[in-house]
Design a protein around this motif. Structure first.
Motif, short mmCIF file in Angstrom:
data_model
loop_
_atom_site.label_atom_id
_atom_site.label_comp_id
_atom_site.label_asym_id
_atom_site.label_seq_id
_atom_site.Cartn_x
_atom_site.Cartn_y
_atom_site.Cartn_z
N ASP A 13 -43.58 -0.43 -24.97
CA ASP A 13 -44.08 -1.71 -24.46
C ASP A 13 -44.78 -1.55 -23.11
O ASP A 13 -45.77 -2.24 -22.82
CB ASP A 13 -42.95 -2.74 -24.35
CG ASP A 13 -42.42 -3.15 -25.72
OD1 ASP A 13 -43.16 -3.03 -26.72
OD2 ASP A 13 -41.25 -3.58 -25.79
N ASP A 14 -44.29 -0.62 -22.30
CA ASP A 14 -44.95 -0.32 -21.02
C ASP A 14 -46.34 0.26 -21.28
O ASP A 14 -47.32 -0.13 -20.64
CB ASP A 14 -44.13 0.68 -20.21
CG ASP A 14 -42.76 0.15 -19.81
OD1 ASP A 14 -42.62 -1.08 -19.65
OD2 ASP A 14 -41.84 0.97 -19.67
N THR A 15 -46.42 1.19 -22.24
CA THR A 15 -47.72 1.78 -22.59
C THR A 15 -48.70 0.71 -23.04
O THR A 15 -49.86 0.69 -22.59
CB THR A 15 -47.54 2.84 -23.71
OG1 THR A 15 -46.83 3.95 -23.18
CG2 THR A 15 -48.88 3.32 -24.24
N VAL A 16 -48.26 -0.19 -23.90
CA VAL A 16 -49.14 -1.25 -24.40
C VAL A 16 -49.68 -2.09 -23.24
O VAL A 16 -50.88 -2.37 -23.16
CB VAL A 16 -48.38 -2.15 -25.42
CG1 VAL A 16 -49.16 -3.42 -25.73
CG2 VAL A 16 -48.10 -1.37 -26.69
N GLY A 92 -35.02 -10.18 -18.35
CA GLY A 92 -35.40 -8.78 -18.22
C GLY A 92 -36.46 -8.55 -17.16
O GLY A 92 -37.12 -9.46 -16.69
N VAL A 93 -36.57 -7.29 -16.78
CA VAL A 93 -37.55 -6.88 -15.77
C VAL A 93 -38.18 -5.58 -16.25
O VAL A 93 -37.49 -4.72 -16.79
CB VAL A 93 -36.87 -6.72 -14.38
CG1 VAL A 93 -35.80 -5.65 -14.40
CG2 VAL A 93 -37.89 -6.41 -13.31
N GLY A 94 -39.49 -5.47 -16.09
CA GLY A 94 -40.12 -4.23 -16.50
C GLY A 94 -41.63 -4.26 -16.40
O GLY A 94 -42.24 -5.33 -16.31
N VAL A 95 -42.22 -3.08 -16.44
CA VAL A 95 -43.67 -2.92 -16.41
C VAL A 95 -44.31 -3.71 -17.56
O VAL A 95 -45.38 -4.28 -17.41
CB VAL A 95 -44.05 -1.42 -16.47
CG1 VAL A 95 -45.54 -1.22 -16.67
CG2 VAL A 95 -43.57 -0.69 -15.21
N GLU A 96 -43.63 -3.77 -18.69
CA GLU A 96 -44.18 -4.45 -19.86
C GLU A 96 -44.38 -5.94 -19.65
O GLU A 96 -45.15 -6.58 -20.36
CB GLU A 96 -43.30 -4.21 -21.11
CG GLU A 96 -41.97 -4.93 -21.10
CD GLU A 96 -40.82 -4.13 -20.53
OE1 GLU A 96 -39.67 -4.44 -20.88
OE2 GLU A 96 -41.05 -3.21 -19.73
N HIS A 97 -43.72 -6.53 -18.65
CA HIS A 97 -43.83 -7.96 -18.39
C HIS A 97 -44.86 -8.31 -17.31
O HIS A 97 -45.15 -9.48 -17.10
CB HIS A 97 -42.47 -8.54 -17.96
CG HIS A 97 -41.38 -8.28 -18.93
ND1 HIS A 97 -41.43 -8.73 -20.23
CD2 HIS A 97 -40.22 -7.60 -18.82
CE1 HIS A 97 -40.34 -8.35 -20.87
NE2 HIS A 97 -39.59 -7.66 -20.03
N ALA A 98 -45.40 -7.32 -16.64
CA ALA A 98 -46.31 -7.54 -15.51
C ALA A 98 -47.69 -8.00 -15.99
O ALA A 98 -48.13 -7.65 -17.09
CB ALA A 98 -46.45 -6.27 -14.69
N SER A 99 -48.35 -8.77 -15.14
CA SER A 99 -49.71 -9.21 -15.45
C SER A 99 -50.66 -8.02 -15.32
O SER A 99 -50.35 -7.01 -14.68
CB SER A 99 -50.14 -10.31 -14.47
OG SER A 99 -50.31 -9.76 -13.17
#
Length: 185
Positions: A13-16, A92-99
């Motif tokens: 999800d971070d990669t995406v 949750g918290v993570g790179v995958e949630h960032a704009s």
């Protein structure tokens, strides 16, 4: 925006999300149990193109950052403020949630850690500016991490982080003076 280095992330999800924001290649650690095959891939990427470690702003993310940077010296680091990495409804918290904008901003402000830097910041400076102990210390460290783009750290690790990212005393004092002025306003 094209990133030359390979970006190390925690999962798919971070990669995406990173690929939505920039043109880049990634290596996924698949969580905090970074195995030897992942480290081998990261070593190869570091030798060929360089590496940017871009993990979640939480304990597992910091653990991965530490494991990779200890095993593979010279990696660059990108940090995402926790408030920019929160999922909707705080699930949750993570790179995958960032704009897209937050990811791009983090990747514009990468640091390279070094162990051989003699900092002119002292432990006393940390006490004077209320970053260790005291009621507001944690909040001030969070604000300092945001302002200097070095991520949040606890009191025990703050001096090490400032030193590793070669933050000068002038940068430190300027950031702290701005934080103190905001608190007074």
């Amino acid at each position: 925006m094209r990133i030359k280095e390979v970006i190390v992330v925690e999962g798919k999800d971070d990669t995406v999300n990173i690929k939505r924001a920039v043109e880049a290649d990634t290596i996924e650690t698949n969580g905090s149990a970074v195995d030897e095959s992942a480290l081998t891939q990261i070593r190869h990427a570091q030798a060929k193109r360089g590496v940017i470690i871009f993990t979640d702003p939480d304990y597992p993310g910091e653990r991965i950052r530490h494991i990779v940077s200890q095993a593979i010296p010279g990696c660059k680091h990108a940090f995402l403020p926790k408030k920019e990495a929160l999922a909707k409804y705080n699930k949750g918290v993570g790179v995958e949630h960032a704009s897209i904008e937050a990811v791009q901003e983090a990747l514009k402000n990468v640091y390279t850690m070094t162990e051989a830097y003699e900092s002119d910041i002292t432990q006393e400076d940390l006490v004077i500016f209320g970053l260790v102990g005291g009621a507001n210390a944690r909040a001030r460290r969070e604000k300092l991490g945001l302002r200097l783009k070095i991520g949040y750290t606890n009191a025990k690790q703050l001096y090490k982080r400032l030193t590793m990212f070669q933050i000068t005393r002038k940068e430190f004092v300027t950031a702290m003076e701005a934080i103190l002025q905001e608190e007074e306003a």
